[in-house]
Motif scaffolding. Structure first.
Motif, PDB file in Angstrom:
ATOM      1  N   TYR A  79      20.410  49.120   9.267  1.00 22.46           N
ATOM      2  CA  TYR A  79      19.569  48.015   8.657  1.00 22.46           C
ATOM      3  C   TYR A  79      18.236  48.495   8.064  1.00 22.46           C
ATOM      4  CZ  TYR A  79      17.834  42.906   8.338  1.00 22.46           C
ATOM      5  OH  TYR A  79      17.655  41.784   7.786  1.00 22.46           O
ATOM      6  N   ARG A  80      18.336  49.852   8.043  1.00 18.58           N
ATOM      7  CA  ARG A  80      16.869  50.532   7.420  1.00 18.58           C
ATOM      8  C   ARG A  80      15.628  50.081   8.309  1.00 18.58           C
ATOM      9  NH1 ARG A  80      15.793  49.929   2.648  1.00 18.58           N
ATOM     10  NH2 ARG A  80      16.050  47.824   2.853  1.00 18.58           N
ATOM     11  N   PHE A 374      15.251  53.466  -6.055  1.00 19.33           N
ATOM     12  CA  PHE A 374      15.611  52.147  -6.226  1.00 19.33           C
ATOM     13  C   PHE A 374      16.529  51.296  -5.628  1.00 19.33           C
ATOM     14  CE2 PHE A 374      17.928  48.848  -9.006  1.00 19.33           C
ATOM     15  CZ  PHE A 374      16.885  48.409  -9.655  1.00 19.33           C
ATOM     16  N   GLN A 375      17.363  52.247  -4.929  1.00 15.97           N
ATOM     17  CA  GLN A 375      18.149  51.557  -3.979  1.00 15.97           C
ATOM     18  C   GLN A 375      17.653  51.053  -2.971  1.00 15.97           C
ATOM     19  OE1 GLN A 375      22.084  52.383  -2.997  1.00 15.97           O
ATOM     20  NE2 GLN A 375      22.480  52.056  -5.230  1.00 15.97           N
ATOM     21  N   GLU A 376      16.767  51.771  -2.471  1.00 18.77           N
ATOM     22  CA  GLU A 376      15.948  51.301  -1.021  1.00 18.77           C
ATOM     23  C   GLU A 376      14.903  50.079  -1.628  1.00 18.77           C
ATOM     24  OE1 GLU A 376      15.829  52.840   2.149  1.00 18.77           O
ATOM     25  OE2 GLU A 376      17.673  53.577   0.972  1.00 18.77           O
ATOM     26  N   SER A 377      14.676  49.968  -2.639  1.00 22.74           N
ATOM     27  CA  SER A 377      13.675  48.891  -2.762  1.00 22.74           C
ATOM     28  C   SER A 377      14.498  47.593  -3.387  1.00 22.74           C
ATOM     29  CB  SER A 377      12.914  49.207  -4.267  1.00 22.74           C
ATOM     30  OG  SER A 377      12.200  50.209  -4.004  1.00 22.74           O
ATOM     31  N   LEU A 378      15.792  47.948  -3.885  1.00 23.81           N
ATOM     32  CA  LEU A 378      16.751  46.773  -4.211  1.00 23.81           C
ATOM     33  C   LEU A 378      17.166  46.165  -2.895  1.00 23.81           C
ATOM     34  CD1 LEU A 378      18.356  45.114  -5.867  1.00 23.81           C
ATOM     35  CD2 LEU A 378      19.988  46.945  -6.260  1.00 23.81           C
ATOM     36  N   LYS A 379      17.517  47.145  -1.792  1.00 25.39           N
ATOM     37  CA  LYS A 379      18.309  46.666  -0.443  1.00 25.39           C
ATOM     38  C   LYS A 379      16.982  45.755   0.229  1.00 25.39           C
ATOM     39  CE  LYS A 379      21.393  50.382   0.281  1.00 25.39           C
ATOM     40  NZ  LYS A 379      21.454  51.746   1.005  1.00 25.39           N
ATOM     41  N   ASN A 380      15.710  46.521   0.080  1.00 24.66           N
ATOM     42  CA  ASN A 380      14.617  45.581   0.492  1.00 24.66           C
ATOM     43  C   ASN A 380      14.702  44.298   0.071  1.00 24.66           C
ATOM     44  OD1 ASN A 380      13.724  47.457   2.284  1.00 24.66           O
ATOM     45  ND2 ASN A 380      12.056  47.969   1.086  1.00 24.66           N
ATOM     46  N   TYR A 381      14.628  44.337  -1.344  1.00 21.86           N
ATOM     47  CA  TYR A 381      14.584  42.620  -1.904  1.00 21.86           C
ATOM     48  C   TYR A 381      15.529  41.932  -1.460  1.00 21.86           C
ATOM     49  CZ  TYR A 381      13.646  39.388  -5.695  1.00 21.86           C
ATOM     50  OH  TYR A 381      13.325  38.342  -6.208  1.00 21.86           O
ATOM     51  N   LEU A 382      16.959  42.510  -1.469  1.00 27.49           N
ATOM     52  CA  LEU A 382      18.109  41.567  -1.069  1.00 27.49           C
ATOM     53  C   LEU A 382      17.913  41.208   0.436  1.00 27.49           C
ATOM     54  CD1 LEU A 382      20.780  43.618  -2.920  1.00 27.49           C
ATOM     55  CD2 LEU A 382      19.792  41.304  -3.662  1.00 27.49           C
ATOM     56  N   GLU A 383      17.328  42.107   1.312  1.00 28.56           N
ATOM     57  CA  GLU A 383      17.366  41.688   2.629  1.00 28.56           C
ATOM     58  C   GLU A 383      16.094  40.660   2.745  1.00 28.56           C
ATOM     59  OE1 GLU A 383      19.160  46.117   4.022  1.00 28.56           O
ATOM     60  OE2 GLU A 383      16.965  45.686   4.293  1.00 28.56           O
ATOM     61  N   LEU A 384      15.259  40.787   2.111  1.00 29.61           N
ATOM     62  CA  LEU A 384      14.178  39.838   2.201  1.00 29.61           C
ATOM     63  C   LEU A 384      14.675  38.519   1.718  1.00 29.61           C
ATOM     64  CD1 LEU A 384      11.018  41.890   0.840  1.00 29.61           C
ATOM     65  CD2 LEU A 384      11.386  40.912   3.062  1.00 29.61           C
ATOM     66  N   GLU A 385      15.444  38.459   0.699  1.00 33.49           N
ATOM     67  CA  GLU A 385      15.948  37.356   0.246  1.00 33.49           C
ATOM     68  C   GLU A 385      17.099  36.644   1.366  1.00 33.49           C
ATOM     69  OE1 GLU A 385      15.835  35.200  -1.959  1.00 33.49           O
ATOM     70  OE2 GLU A 385      17.559  34.134  -1.902  1.00 33.49           O
ATOM     71  N   GLU A 386      17.817  37.559   1.996  1.00 35.73           N
ATOM     72  CA  GLU A 386      18.508  37.279   3.114  1.00 35.73           C
ATOM     73  C   GLU A 386      17.678  36.443   4.344  1.00 35.73           C
ATOM     74  OE1 GLU A 386      20.597  40.211   4.859  1.00 35.73           O
ATOM     75  OE2 GLU A 386      21.799  38.864   6.310  1.00 35.73           O
TER      76      GLU A 386
END
Lengths: 620, 222
Positions: A79-80, A374-386
């Motif tokens: 979950y980073r 970018f992947q890490e930032s994107l995952k962060n964004y998606l996880e924040l949305e979740e």
């Protein structure tokens, strides 16, 4: 030169062979589906409960406690949450555990440091491993150690370890490729190339192995092309699969390997394949200029001119598309597309994203999306949305809880005073009966030591005895002498009573004990009902009282977290947009250069074609 | 000079190996020797092929302007910025996990108090490879849970995960539990099975673990 390549790693800890704790199994169930938040939340709760027990050895989690402690670290890593994962693993290391368990924990800690681009700390961690290592991680540990050494510039030691790993299962291709890179970095050029060449010929068929095979061939092929060893470069580049992720680059370079030797007809073969592929790929765009260039070199200037014209049109279209994409990103379409629900259901969502309407930007972002930052930032964004969605749902859950509590209160409050009154009355009666029973028991126990038959007289006998005593009293009060016959009858009656009471004493005592036993059973039932009532009564109060402060506190926490998430999402979103705009602008700039060159080349080709036609006419 | 600028830009746009190619181009242009990236030759702007010098100048100036405008709007993002934000995201994740823990305690206390709580867990027996399609649970003759399995869920069960299928409330005492499942064997044959079990509920929370196999359903409660 390419960096080291990590071997694919398992994402979720395997379930124990014999699972004894269903809640641990539940956490694994979520982890095995990649639902890390739920997995961590459940396992955290289970571990907290386990550690709070006075006798944890009686808990079912006790059988899996080491694995659970590791698992929570693994889930946090997946979950980073590297900080928390690191702390969880350090707890294991500092705990009273056996050497293999401790070493496995250190291995995981080193892996975290390595993944977080902290090679010095990773090296420090991995050097703490001493003694027995669990067999299942032995190869992975050696591979990690080699990668860490390479990241610290210690290529000789890394190469030594990687040599030992050449036959390791699961690392096929990866160990060979990395060995090749380590040797090249160490200056052992020929040996390094030999290993890269070997990695480019591995026979494994897994997707990862095929990808590393392609990468090895591309890296070595490019290197040879740079060194102008065109023949060998082409051999290696032609080994790259036509359908793999490296195929476009390989086709382009394979064409150049021919073109550099003046073999333009042969160069046209890979370039013609490439030119029909996705136009947004940089290699394809370069091929769109390379193909007419080759035709020009073959003196087919008219075809070259047509193809330059076609390339020019495509470049103009693509430049417009890039302009639209940059505008679209700035209008927020990109971020909105990223959080679309249907994308989350598809593992191949990055590719599907390209097909969505209103997201032209994604056509050019595949390379960027593959980049680590970018992947890490994107995952962060998606996880924040979740998390944002979860918090919104929880807030409405709290509304529902408050309504539920209100309804319960409205139901219980009018009922409880009457119930409590009735309960108090029954409670006093019950206490009285309990006292009576206790007295009876005490008497019966005393009678075992000092028999008292009179205590066991029946009701009729007591009444009769009282009647006799009353008669005797009357006779005595009259003052006259009692006739002998009457006195004898009274004595006989008293004697009869006495006879019965004393001769039946044993039987009556037995019966009394039996009755006491029956009474005890009735009393037990009474006590159970009493306890059940008290519990239900407490539950009634607990179901609607004492929640207000807790819910208010949770509301504050949720609101605070939502505000933080909104701010972080805005910042993370802006970062993603900036990365995307930078990438698209870079690509647009590149295309604009191509466009200029295509214009010049088009003019040149027309010029040459016209001259050729004129000469032909003059010749005729 | 302008010509060389264009050459260098072209070279920089290539893949990594082109760094050396670009140098080769210049060598070729100047001395006629060395490694040449052929495409740069056709695009060499010194050969204007009939285009006016003014047009060439215009194109070059426009290219430079475009480049400058790009540089003006591009904001570079540093590793530190990415790392700093990532750490804040980690912190908020941790906070939200804390809230989740508190909420789950509240939910359990409010909705499933221990004196009435019953939870039904489903697992696949070790080594089972049949395809589980659905499971239905009836408690006290009433259906309380029905679940259709996705591929991911089935895979998680096959790898040893345990699914909490139902959490509810029942009185103390004995209750009938009926579990039915539908699925397919490896050979494609339909599999259906129903089994019954008595749940003994006392003061503490009751857990019923159900293990599904192709031919049996086993129960364990604690």
């Amino acid at each position: 030169m390419a960096a080291t390549v990590p071997a694919p790693t398992a994402t979720a800890a395997p379930a124990p062979k014999s699972l004894k704790d269903a809640y641990f199994g539940e956490a694994l169930y979520y982890a095995l589906q990649g639902q890390w938040f739920d997995a961590i939340a459940r396992l955290d709760a289970e571990l907290a409960q386990h550690h709070a027990l006075d006798e944890p050895q009686l808990d079912t989690l006790y059988y899996h406690i080491n694995q659970a402690e590791f698992a929570v670290g693994d889930f946090e890593l997946a979950y980073r949450m590297h900080h928390r994962a690191g702390r969880a693993i350090v707890r294991v290391i500092e705990g009273n555990v056996e050497e293999p368990v401790r070493n496995e924990a250190v291995f995981r800690l080193a892996r975290i440091y390595f993944q977080k681009d902290q090679p010095v700390q990773a090296l420090y961690a991995v050097e703490r491993i001493r003694g027995a290592v669990p067999p299942q991680i032995r190869d992975d540990l050696a591979f990690l150690r080699a990668q860490i050494l390479m990241a610290n510039g210690r290529f000789v030691e890394a190469a030594h370890i990687l040599r030992e790993l050449q036959a390791a299962r699961g690392l096929e291709g990866f160990s060979t490729y990395n060995l090749g890179i380590a040797l090249l970095k160490d200056g052992k050029e020929q040996e390094g190339r030999n290993f890269l060449d070997r990695a480019g010929q591995i026979g494994e068929s897994s997707a990862a192995a095929l990808a590393i095979r392609d990468k090895s061939n591309l890296v070595l092929g490019s290197k040879l092309l740079e060194e102008r060893d065109f023949e060998r470069a082409k051999q290696l580049l032609d080994r790259v699969r036509l359908s793999g992720p490296f195929s476009n680059r390989a086709l382009l370079e394979s064409g150049w390997a021919d073109a550099f030797q003046g073999r333009f007809e042969r160069a046209l073969l890979p370039w013609s394949i490439l030119v029909d592929r996705e136009v947004t790929d940089a290699a394809v765009q370069e091929a769109m200029l390379a193909v007419p260039y080759a035709y020009g070199k073959l003196n087919v200037h008219s075809k070259a001119a047509l193809m330059y014209g076609s390339a020019l049109e495509k470049f103009i279209t693509e430049i417009d598309k890039l302009g639209d994409s940059i505008k679209s990103i700035r209008e927020g379409h990109f971020l909105r597309a990223l959080v679309r629900e249907e994308l989350k259901q598809d593992a191949n969502w990055v590719v599907r994203l390209r097909n969505l309407p209103q997201t032209p930007e994604t056509y050019y972002l595949l390379d960027l999306m593959a980049a680590h930052d970018f992947q890490e930032s994107l995952k962060n964004y998606l996880e924040l949305e979740e998390l944002r969605t979860k918090l919104a749902a929880w807030e409405s859950d709290l509304d529902a809880f408050e309504e539920l509590i209100g309804q319960r209160r409205a139901y219980y409050q009018p009922l409880l005073p009457a119930i409590d009154r009735e309960f108090r009355r029954l409670d006093s009666q019950m206490r009285l009966r309990l006292e009576q029973r206790d007295r009876i028991e005490q008497r019966l126990e005393a009678m075992l030591v000092a028999p008292r038959p009179d205590y066991l007289a029946t009701g009729a006998e007591r009444i009769a005895a009282e009647g006799i005593a009353r008669l005797e009293g009357k006779l005595a009060a009259a003052g006259a002498a009692v006739p002998g016959a009457i006195e004898a009858r009274i004595r006989r009656l008293r004697g009869l009573l006495h006879w019965n009471i004393y001769t039946q004493y044993d039987r009556r005592l037995t019966e009394a004990h039996k009755n006491l036993h029956d009474l005890n059973q009735a009393m037990d039932l009474l006590k159970r009902r009493y306890t059940a009532f008290v519990r239900t009564r407490q539950a009634a109060t607990q179901s609607c009282e004492g929640y207000d402060d807790g819910i208010r506190r949770k509301r504050i926490l949720i609101r605070g977290a939502r505000e933080t998430i909104t701010e972080l999402m805005a910042r993370q979103g802006h970062m993603l947009e900036t990365m995307a705009v930078n990438e698209l602008s870079r690509r647009r700039e590149h295309l604009e250069e191509f466009q200029i060159k295509a214009r010049f080349a088009l003019a040149d080709s027309y010029d040459r074609a016209t001259r050729a036609q004129t000469q032909e006419r003059v010749g005729r | 000079m302008e010509d060389e600028t264009l050459e260098t830009k072209w070279g920089a746009g290539q893949m990594k190996m082109v760094d050396k190619h670009a140098k080769g181009e210049l060598m070729e242009a100047k001395g006629g020797r060395g490694f040449v990236h052929p495409i740069s030759l056709i695009l060499h702007p010194s050969k204007t092929y009939g285009m006016s010098r003014a047009l060439v100048d215009f194109i070059i100036v426009m290219s430079v302007l475009l480049l400058l405008s790009f540089l003006a709007e591009a904001q570079e993002i540093s590793k530190e910025q990415i790392k700093g934000l990532d750490e804040q995201v980690q912190e908020i994740k941790s906070d939200v996990l804390g809230i989740a823990a508190e909420l789950s305690q509240l939910e359990e206390k409010l909705l499933y108090p221990s004196n009435t709580q019953v939870a039904v867990f489903v697992a696949l027996a070790a080594g089972e490879t049949f395809r589980l399609d659905s499971v239905e649970v009836q408690l006290g003759g009433k259906p309380v849970a029905h679940h259709l399995y996705t591929f991911k869920e089935l895979e998680a069960l096959q790898k040893g995960g345990v699914q909490r299928l139902y959490t509810g409330n029942i009185r103390t005492g004995e209750h009938d539990l009926q579990v039915s499942y539908a699925g397919k064997s490896q050979g494609g044959a339909d599999l259906r099975r129903t089994e019954n079990f008595k749940v003994h509920k006392d003061i503490g929370p009751r857990i019923v673990e159900i293990s599904l196999a192709a031919h049996t359903i086993t129960f364990k409660d604690r």
